[in-house]
Design an enzyme around this catalytic site. Sequence first.
Site, PDB file in Angstrom:
ATOM      1  N   SER A 170       4.986   2.380   7.786  1.00  0.00           N
ATOM      2  CA  SER A 170       4.457   1.190   6.909  1.00  0.00           C
ATOM      3  C   SER A 170       5.977   0.811   6.285  1.00  0.00           C
ATOM      4  O   SER A 170       6.388   1.511   5.430  1.00  0.00           O
ATOM      5  CB  SER A 170       3.422   1.401   6.203  1.00  0.00           C
ATOM      6  OG  SER A 170       2.430   1.659   6.908  1.00  0.00           O
ATOM      7  N   ASP A 191       0.051  -7.594   1.303  1.00  0.00           N
ATOM      8  CA  ASP A 191       0.430  -6.136   1.477  1.00  0.00           C
ATOM      9  C   ASP A 191       2.112  -6.159   1.508  1.00  0.00           C
ATOM     10  O   ASP A 191       2.675  -5.441   2.294  1.00  0.00           O
ATOM     11  CB  ASP A 191       0.063  -5.511   2.966  1.00  0.00           C
ATOM     12  CG  ASP A 191       0.223  -4.108   2.906  1.00  0.00           C
ATOM     13  OD1 ASP A 191       0.246  -3.653   1.782  1.00  0.00           O
ATOM     14  OD2 ASP A 191      -0.013  -3.522   3.901  1.00  0.00           O
ATOM     15  N   HIS A 219       0.844  -1.147  -0.240  1.00  0.00           N
ATOM     16  CA  HIS A 219      -0.189   0.091   0.127  1.00  0.00           C
ATOM     17  C   HIS A 219       0.834   1.233  -0.073  1.00  0.00           C
ATOM     18  O   HIS A 219       0.308   2.349  -0.394  1.00  0.00           O
ATOM     19  CB  HIS A 219      -1.247  -0.010   1.233  1.00  0.00           C
ATOM     20  CG  HIS A 219      -0.364   0.171   2.503  1.00  0.00           C
ATOM     21  ND1 HIS A 219      -0.156  -0.628   3.452  1.00  0.00           N
ATOM     22  CD2 HIS A 219       0.095   1.597   3.091  1.00  0.00           C
ATOM     23  CE1 HIS A 219       0.496  -0.069   4.569  1.00  0.00           C
ATOM     24  NE2 HIS A 219       0.770   1.105   4.515  1.00  0.00           N
TER      25      HIS A 219
END
Length: 404
Positions: A247, A170, A140
């Site tokens: 992230s 992901d 993402h």
Amino acid sequence: MNAKPTNSMSRSIKQFGLYFGLLVLGGTVGLTASQYLRQDDPPPNVRLSPIEPIQLPESSSPPSTPPLENTSFIAKAAQTVGPAVVRLDAARIVSRKEQKPFYRRFFGEESPESERRRVREGSGSGFIFSSDGLILTNAHVIQDADEVQVTLKDGRSFEGVVVGDDSVTDVAVIKIEAQNLPTVTLGNSEHIIPGDWAIAIGNPLGLNNTVTIGIISAIGRSSSQVGVPDKRVSFLQTDAAINPGNSGGPLLNAQGEVIGVNTAIRANAEGLGFAIPIEKAIRIANQLVTTGKVDHPFLGIRMVTLSPSVRKEINESSSIDLAVEAETGVLVVGVIDQSPADQAGFREGDIILKVGGEKVENSIKVQQAVEDSTIGEDLKVIIDRNRNRKTLTVRPGKFPLDDE
């Protein structure tokens, strides 16, 4: 003949005597006080020594690599792994047609249009797992990006190329043209337990190479438990701060080894962070490097983990008849038409007991067993149907994605 002094003269003489006496008394007191106050003063010919300023210890310029002796395990891990953690700035070029009000006034929707371009940016983290420039991050972070800028801790910047990304787990891999880069050391997430130390490194809110510390709060959190049912990951949970920008960064153990890939997938998860176990992430990354994509096995069933309360609820609210004394397992509550499970003969109400020879107590175990299987190859599944055991042979298909 002497004149006798008058009364007024006598009063003047008395007043003068009084004032003179007060003046003498005041001078005496003042002189005494002055001597008292000056008794600590040095003699007039003695010079005071100058006050020496406080001397601070001499400091030398810091070494390029700070020494690791006498530092905490957190600092050692951060200094060792930090150079391999990168910042990712992703940009998507968007074309937008903007109608000028002047033309719209006269020509309506068919007026001449001018086109302009704008850039929407996002940032995240990643870490180098191969010295020739392979970087692991979250899918993402670089999703739909046309440009990815990679910035190393030493300030060098490179243009990154997306090798591949997998939205189901992901995970994504980026490549930069560089050699002899610092790399992380991979650990083993299967050996950790709740309560173990957890160290996160990343670039939250644009603050590069930020280090946070916590513990492993839980292991084996399913995608549905975390709130992302579209993912196929059994997450690590930690209370180490993981914020937007973290992230894709590494989650480390106390030895500074990478045990997970941090992912800020829940904006409302205050005090909670999640990470993809490193074994899963590396397996996906290797497939992305080799083929540029990942195909996930797919059966086509909806399922729920059985428990006494679930059995009771199902018996009371559906046409499925479950024996209270039935073995633990996973109940099939739906079969997708024309799916591999449908073609193999699965039915609503079947209780899955074993997959690939391994006993499964919950839906997470079934999902993991299917994920570890091979597309197109036979997979044996033992079920309980109406209190009779049956063995079904299913050939997992390719997991359907929305963009396919």
